[in-house]
Each structure stands twice: as structure tokens, then as C-alpha cells.
Design a protein around this motif. Structure first.
Motif, PDB file in Angstrom:
ATOM      1  N   THR A 124     -28.943  63.270  -1.600  1.00  0.00           N
ATOM      2  CA  THR A 124     -27.952  63.279  -2.629  1.00  0.00           C
ATOM      3  C   THR A 124     -27.680  61.931  -3.068  1.00  0.00           C
ATOM      4  N   VAL A 125     -26.878  61.738  -4.471  1.00  0.00           N
ATOM      5  CA  VAL A 125     -26.514  60.593  -5.059  1.00  0.00           C
ATOM      6  C   VAL A 125     -26.002  59.747  -4.105  1.00  0.00           C
ATOM      7  N   PRO A 126     -24.690  60.184  -3.351  1.00  0.00           N
ATOM      8  CA  PRO A 126     -23.876  59.608  -2.473  1.00  0.00           C
ATOM      9  C   PRO A 126     -24.645  59.012  -1.327  1.00  0.00           C
ATOM     10  N   ALA A 129     -26.637  55.905  -2.501  1.00  0.00           N
ATOM     11  CA  ALA A 129     -25.861  54.846  -2.457  1.00  0.00           C
ATOM     12  C   ALA A 129     -25.539  54.203  -1.261  1.00  0.00           C
ATOM     13  N   THR A 135     -23.260  51.372  -5.514  1.00  0.00           N
ATOM     14  CA  THR A 135     -22.372  52.411  -6.059  1.00  0.00           C
ATOM     15  C   THR A 135     -23.140  53.742  -6.360  1.00  0.00           C
ATOM     16  N   GLU A 136     -22.279  54.932  -6.405  1.00  0.00           N
ATOM     17  CA  GLU A 136     -22.932  55.955  -6.748  1.00  0.00           C
ATOM     18  C   GLU A 136     -23.319  55.782  -8.385  1.00  0.00           C
ATOM     19  N   VAL A 139     -26.773  54.212  -8.909  1.00  0.00           N
ATOM     20  CA  VAL A 139     -27.767  55.165  -8.638  1.00  0.00           C
ATOM     21  C   VAL A 139     -27.947  55.923  -9.614  1.00  0.00           C
ATOM     22  N   LYS A 140     -26.760  56.662 -10.359  1.00  0.00           N
ATOM     23  CA  LYS A 140     -27.185  57.417 -11.488  1.00  0.00           C
ATOM     24  C   LYS A 140     -27.626  56.836 -12.745  1.00  0.00           C
TER      25      LYS A 140
END
Length: 262
Positions: A124-126, A129, A135-136, A139-140
Motif C-alpha cells: 500500500t501507499v502507507p 512511504a 510521506t504518503e 509516494v502518490k
């Protein structure tokens, strides 16, 4: 430790910072990198007596580089920060963050390839990260490069396209990207770059969703998100003004202008 993006005006230098002082340090070695890619390694900060302000324990030069860049461009992007908790050791935390970020490939396209592979593997993104100490939102932003056509991504990897232009192109539809790429590939044509590209994408006016008088969910058109500026825009300006003027009182004069447009 909590990771977050914090606006420049909510940060100040801590008296505990070993290089404490209001005078800007020599930034000649890091400013080109920050200008090209932004601040990658999070600053270490801690609350400063108010939930709205933080003091910088480590990352003073990154802070001043970001301020210098904000002066150049007339706008300030929030900085990635690691918010320390009571009992955390600043030296150990900073060393861990630097080590994690150093494990990332140096260019954003390679980072996108790494993150995309991890997403396909179920991360997942978290989680991504946390693995890399960023930070998330960072990543986004990297994953947003997946919205680019392969030829545009490769041109960006070769530094034929600057960072600001590549980031605006992540907001473009595939059809717009193809049109832009045709201009870019033709030496006799001009492909808009930077802020001019943003204007080109939105037909001369980029209208933020913040100025809408109507409920955003009632808008039938496309809304484009800018992860890098943390804004959202109406893709169809004419449709926006139709909805906007419909919300005015009967006695009001329709406002067919570019108020709220950038």
C-alpha cells in the motif's frame, strides 16, 4: 514518528539546531538539486508550543534552500517533515531517514517503476512511504507519473523535459498528452512548458474547485487533481460557469469572467 508535509510559514529554526542562526547558510551545493527535484529527505521537526507551528531540529539547509526557491518562483511548496515524539533521538532518526531515502533510485521515473512494482505486489501507499522514510504524498506524486505516456516518461528520464512540465502533464488527458507530444517532437512547433502548459491544458484558465458556489458532486464534468500543488481544477471552464451562474440569485448579473482562475 509522524510524516507530514508542513507549509514553510509554520516552520522555524530550533535553538537546539547545531547551526542555529537566522543567516542563510551556503546553499550552492544543494540548491540545484532542490530546484530540480524538490526536498526529498524529510526535515526533523517537533511541536513548538502550538499545533500550528514546528521548530526544525535537523534540516536547516534544506529549509533555507526551499525558502530560496520560494522566493524565485513566488510560491512555497510544503516541506516533507518527520515530526518527532517525546524520547526520540534526533541523530538516529535523521540517519535512518537519510539511509532510507538513499536507497531510492535517483530519478523519479525509476522511483515510479519501483513503487509501481511494489503496488502490483500488494504493498500500500502507507507501507511504501514507511519503507523509504518519505510521506504518503511523495509516494502518490511519484505514482502520478504513471499517468504519462511512455514516450513522455522516457523524455523526462533523459532530462529533455523539466520537472514542472512533467508534473503538469500528469494532469493532462491521454489525448492532450498525444497533442503535446506531437508538438514536442516537431522542431517547427512550440510545445508549451511550465505554467504556459498549465494554461494550454485548461484553455487559458485553470479554475480551482475552491471557488465553486455549487456542490462539487453536482458538477457533471471532469475534475482534474494536481497532486503537486494539492489543488483540483474544473477541466471544462464553460461548464463550470454554467453551474456557477445558475447558483446566483435571480437579480444578480451573470459573472462570465475568470474570477478564481489561474
Amino acid at each position: 514518528m509522524q510524516l507530514a508535509h508542513i507549509p514553510l510559514d509554520r516552520l522555524n529554526i530550533s535553538a537546539l539546531n547545531m547551526r542555529h542562526g537566522k543567516r542563510a547558510p551556503d546553499l550552492s551545493d544543494i540548491l540545484p538539486s532542490v530546484r530540480a527535484r524538490g526536498v526529498l529527505v524529510p526535515l526533523l521537526v517537533r511541536p513548538n508550543g502550538s499545533p500550528e507551528s514546528f521548530e526544525i531540529v535537523a534540516g536547516r539547509r534544506r529549509y533555507f534552500a526551499a525558502k530560496s526557491l520560494a522566493d524565485e518562483r513566488g510560491k512555497a511548496d510544503p516541506l516533507p517533515c518527520a515530526i518527532m515524539e517525546a524520547g526520540e533521538d534526533a541523530d538516529a532518526l535523521e540517519a535512518s531517514l537519510i539511509e532510507n531515502v538513499a536507497r531510492l533510485d535517483p530519478d523519479e521515473v525509476s522511483q515510479w517503476e519501483t513503487f509501481s512494482r511494489l503496488i502490483r505486489e500488494g504493498r500500500t501507499v502507507p507501507e511504501i512511504a514507511g519503507t523509504f522514510g518519505i510521506t504518503e504524498l511523495q509516494v502518490k506524486r511519484i505514482l502520478a507519473l504513471g499517468e504519462l505516456l511512455p514516450n513522455i516518461r522516457e523524455a523526462y528520464r533523459r532530462d529533455e523535459i523539466d520537472t514542472e512540465t512533467a508534473r503538469y502533464l500528469t494532469m493532462a488527458s491521454k489525448a492532450q498528452q498525444k497533442d503535446w507530444l506531437a508538438l514536442f517532437a516537431d522542431p517547427g512547433q512550440y510545445a508549451p512548458r511550465g505554467y504556459q502548459l498549465k494554461q494550454w491544458l485548461f484553455g487559458g484558465q485553470s479554475i480551482s474547485t475552491k471557488v465553486a458556489l455549487f456542490a462539487i458532486e453536482d458538477y457533471p464534468g471532469l475534475i482534474v487533481s494536481d497532486l503537486f500543488g494539492e489543488e483540483s481544477y474544473f477541466a471544462d471552464a464553460d461548464l463550470f460557469w454554467q453551474k456557477q451562474n445558475a447558483r446566483l440569485p435571480p437579480s444578480a448579473t451573470p459573472v462570465w469572467n475568470t474570477v478564481g482562475a489561474r
